[in-house]
Motif scaffolding. Structure first.
Motif, PDB file in Angstrom:
ATOM      1  N   ILE A 155      40.002  42.729  25.815  1.00 55.10           N
ATOM      2  CA  ILE A 155      41.344  42.363  25.338  1.00 55.10           C
ATOM      3  C   ILE A 155      41.217  41.344  24.209  1.00 55.10           C
ATOM      4  O   ILE A 155      41.861  41.462  23.166  1.00 55.10           O
ATOM      5  N   VAL A 156      40.375  40.329  24.432  1.00 58.00           N
ATOM      6  CA  VAL A 156      40.255  39.253  23.452  1.00 58.00           C
ATOM      7  C   VAL A 156      39.726  39.793  22.127  1.00 58.00           C
ATOM      8  O   VAL A 156      40.205  39.418  21.053  1.00 58.00           O
ATOM      9  N   ALA A 158      39.562  43.231  21.135  1.00 57.21           N
ATOM     10  CA  ALA A 158      40.262  44.380  20.567  1.00 57.21           C
ATOM     11  C   ALA A 158      41.703  44.059  20.199  1.00 57.21           C
ATOM     12  O   ALA A 158      42.277  44.713  19.344  1.00 57.21           O
ATOM     13  N   ARG A 159      42.328  43.083  20.856  1.00 60.45           N
ATOM     14  CA  ARG A 159      43.743  42.810  20.598  1.00 60.45           C
ATOM     15  C   ARG A 159      43.965  41.351  20.240  1.00 60.45           C
ATOM     16  O   ARG A 159      44.678  40.644  20.939  1.00 60.45           O
ATOM     17  N   GLU A 161      45.663  40.027  17.968  1.00 63.39           N
ATOM     18  CA  GLU A 161      46.995  39.687  17.462  1.00 63.39           C
ATOM     19  C   GLU A 161      47.992  39.410  18.575  1.00 63.39           C
ATOM     20  O   GLU A 161      49.025  38.795  18.372  1.00 63.39           O
ATOM     21  N   ASP A 162      47.655  39.879  19.824  1.00 62.81           N
ATOM     22  CA  ASP A 162      48.600  39.710  20.923  1.00 62.81           C
ATOM     23  C   ASP A 162      48.318  38.481  21.770  1.00 62.81           C
ATOM     24  O   ASP A 162      49.114  38.124  22.617  1.00 62.81           O
TER      25      ASP A 162
ATOM     26  N   PHE B  62      43.111  51.929  15.779  1.00 62.66           N
ATOM     27  CA  PHE B  62      42.173  51.011  16.429  1.00 62.66           C
ATOM     28  C   PHE B  62      42.496  50.812  17.909  1.00 62.66           C
ATOM     29  O   PHE B  62      41.623  50.491  18.703  1.00 62.66           O
ATOM     30  N   PHE B  66      40.484  50.094  22.622  1.00 66.58           N
ATOM     31  CA  PHE B  66      40.785  49.266  23.786  1.00 66.58           C
ATOM     32  C   PHE B  66      40.947  50.123  25.045  1.00 66.58           C
ATOM     33  O   PHE B  66      40.454  49.784  26.121  1.00 66.58           O
ATOM     34  N   TYR B 112      46.038  40.836  33.860  1.00 66.76           N
ATOM     35  CA  TYR B 112      45.890  40.096  32.605  1.00 66.76           C
ATOM     36  C   TYR B 112      46.247  40.986  31.412  1.00 66.76           C
ATOM     37  O   TYR B 112      46.993  40.583  30.518  1.00 66.76           O
ATOM     38  N   LYS B 116      49.364  40.350  28.889  1.00 66.48           N
ATOM     39  CA  LYS B 116      49.114  40.188  27.455  1.00 66.48           C
ATOM     40  C   LYS B 116      49.735  41.325  26.641  1.00 66.48           C
ATOM     41  O   LYS B 116      49.492  41.431  25.447  1.00 66.48           O
TER      42      LYS B 116
END
Lengths: 164, 122
Positions: A155-156, A158-159, A161-162, B62, B66, B112, B116
């Motif tokens: 998450i940190v 790949a994303r 911006e969120d 992209f 994820f 999480y 997020k």
């Protein structure tokens, strides 16, 4: 020649051919497909060693998920087939590293005393389940923490911006 | 061992079926049964009858990456469920709690993700 030996030779040749293809292919997408061939052949070797669980993991995790991640990474970052970018000035260093790894492996094979013949003991799902969740329960739980770290890391990375 | 024999038959079939799909038309062409008259329409890429636009080596969104990473982690989790399920009765409550803790820790990651807004497609 026993049928098991024949299957072993076929599977090993496929694994080595896949590995060579991974290195020699000029297109990275084809290289990753060769990697898939190599990984699936290794799963065949696990089957021959009577380890169905390891074979399942090899097919599901490596042959399935890892190759998907690799292909996604290639499709997300590459535009067209940039074959020229595969040539790197670090090639001699890569050769040294590769030969060093080969030397260590050959030394391991030569130095160790191998038993003349091994009777592979089948490790089925039931046997694995009996020990994994009793004797090895703590490492098993630690594995879940590792997966959690990987998930949060994904998450940190790949994303970004969120993450406010 | 008979299970592995079945697996071998399955592997042979899995190789034979696609290989025969490619080989039989080729051999029919060689034998002269199938006419070989290609033209630009026949050789065109078939995409549900639509005209294809651009090359196939396009860059993907992209966000797919994820999802691929999440898929990898949850597939590892699933792999561990199998040996647990076949021994579920013999493992008694200890096995139940061991797996509950395992799944619970990974579920923290899922929560999480959710918090997020990583699961939303924007």
């Amino acid at each position: 020649m026993s049928p098991l030996l024949a299957i072993y030779i076929v599977v090993s040749v496929m694994a080595v051919a896949g590995g060579l293809g991974t290195v020699l292919a000029r297109n990275v997408v084809y290289a990753s497909l060769f990697l898939l061939l190599s990984l699936l052949s290794v799963a065949g070797i696990y089957v021959l060693l009577f380890s169905p669980f390891l074979a399942l993991v090899q097919v599901l995790i490596y042959g399935g998920a890892i190759i998907i991640v690799v292909l996604f990474a290639l499709m997300l970052t590459r535009q067209g087939d940039e074959t020229g970018s595969l040539d790197s000035p670090q090639k001699p260093l890569a050769a040294v590293a590769g030969l060093a790894a080969l030397g260590v492996l050959i030394a391991t094979i030569v130095v160790n005393k191998w038993p003349p013949s091994v009777d592979p003991e089948p490790v089925g799902f039931e046997k694995l389940g009996a020990t994994l969740f009793t004797q090895w329960a703590v490492p098993f739980e630690i594995a879940s923490v590792l997966l959690l770290v990987a998930l949060i890391g994904a998450i940190v990375i790949a994303r970004p911006e969120d993450s406010q | 061992m008979s299970d592995f024999g079945l697996l071998g038959i399955f592997v042979i079939l899995a190789v034979l079926v696609p290989a025969s799909m490619l080989l039989i038309p080729y051999m029919l062409t060689v034998a002269g049964v199938k006419p070989h008259r290609p033209n630009s329409v026949k050789n065109d890429t078939y995409e549900c009858g639509m005209r294809t636009v651009g090359g196939s080596w396009v860059r993907y969104n992209f966000r797919y990456y994820f999802y691929a990473l999440s898929f990898l982690i949850f597939s590892i989790e699933t792999v561990f469920l199998y040996p647990w399920a076949v021994r579920f009765k013999d493992l008694r409550w200890f096995g139940f709690w061991a797996m509950l803790v395992f799944v619970g820790i990974i579920t923290i990651g899922l929560v999480y993700e959710w918090r997020k807004n990583a699961l939303e497609w924007k």
